[in-house]
Design a protein around this motif. Structure first.
Motif, mmCIF file in Angstrom:
data_model
loop_
_atom_site.group_PDB
_atom_site.id
_atom_site.type_symbol
_atom_site.label_atom_id
_atom_site.label_comp_id
_atom_site.label_asym_id
_atom_site.label_seq_id
_atom_site.Cartn_x
_atom_site.Cartn_y
_atom_site.Cartn_z
ATOM 1 N N ILE A 203 63.167 -1.881 14.012
ATOM 2 C CA ILE A 203 62.941 -0.439 14.523
ATOM 3 C C ILE A 203 63.267 0.802 13.234
ATOM 4 N N ARG A 204 64.325 0.433 12.579
ATOM 5 C CA ARG A 204 64.546 1.687 11.615
ATOM 6 C C ARG A 204 63.396 1.344 10.611
ATOM 7 N N LEU A 205 62.966 0.377 10.442
ATOM 8 C CA LEU A 205 61.837 0.146 9.111
ATOM 9 C C LEU A 205 60.831 0.713 9.600
ATOM 10 N N GLY A 206 60.563 0.685 11.091
ATOM 11 C CA GLY A 206 59.180 1.052 11.824
ATOM 12 C C GLY A 206 59.254 2.584 11.754
ATOM 13 N N MET B 252 54.294 -6.220 6.745
ATOM 14 C CA MET B 252 54.841 -7.009 7.966
ATOM 15 C C MET B 252 53.772 -7.795 8.819
ATOM 16 N N PHE B 253 52.760 -6.884 9.143
ATOM 17 C CA PHE B 253 51.655 -7.626 9.806
ATOM 18 C C PHE B 253 50.933 -8.599 9.086
ATOM 19 N N LEU B 254 50.718 -8.336 7.864
ATOM 20 C CA LEU B 254 50.017 -9.357 7.474
ATOM 21 C C LEU B 254 50.734 -10.462 7.248
ATOM 22 N N THR C 291 53.706 3.641 6.975
ATOM 23 C CA THR C 291 52.620 2.680 7.523
ATOM 24 C C THR C 291 52.517 1.539 6.364
ATOM 25 N N LYS C 292 52.869 1.667 5.196
ATOM 26 C CA LYS C 292 52.825 0.582 4.184
ATOM 27 C C LYS C 292 53.553 -0.380 4.433
#
Length: 115
Positions: free
Chosen positions: A83-86, A97-99, A91-92
């Motif tokens: 959450i903190r990272l988000g 993370m998504f990939l 967006t980078k």
């Protein structure tokens, strides 16, 4: 007034069981007592085994509970970091993370298909 012609005669007594009959009854009682003692011993052994199994299962459940507590704490810490990272990472980092998640799912799919 007295009765002079009255004579007392005791009731005929029932002759008790013969000695042989009493001996056979005693032997039957002793046999039944021995069988009962064996059954009690078996029940005692069974209850001891049940108690040991309950203690073993309780130990396993407590171990699982401790593991779940540790995992819950680890997951909570990880979620806080995500959450903190988000919020601060932009967006980078979310794209990376998504990939990464897609790559892990693809890898799992390939491993499952090859089995």
């Amino acid at each position: 007034m007295r009765r002079t012609n009255y004579s007392y005669q005791p009731l005929p007594q029932n002759p008790g069981p013969s000695r042989l009959n009493q001996d056979s009854l005693e032997e039957e009682n002793e046999r039944a007592a021995a069988e009962l003692q064996q059954k009690i011993g078996a029940l005692k052994s069974l209850t001891i085994d049940i108690g040991n199994e309950v203690r073993y299962q309780d130990k396993l459940v407590r171990g699982i509970d401790d593991d779940m507590d540790r995992t819950g704490g680890f997951l909570g810490t990880t979620m806080t970091r995500v959450i903190r990272l988000g919020k601060h990472g932009g967006t980078k980092h979310m794209c990376y993370m998504f990939l990464f998640v897609l790559f892990v799912f693809f890898l799992l799919y390939v491993v499952i298909k090859l089995k």
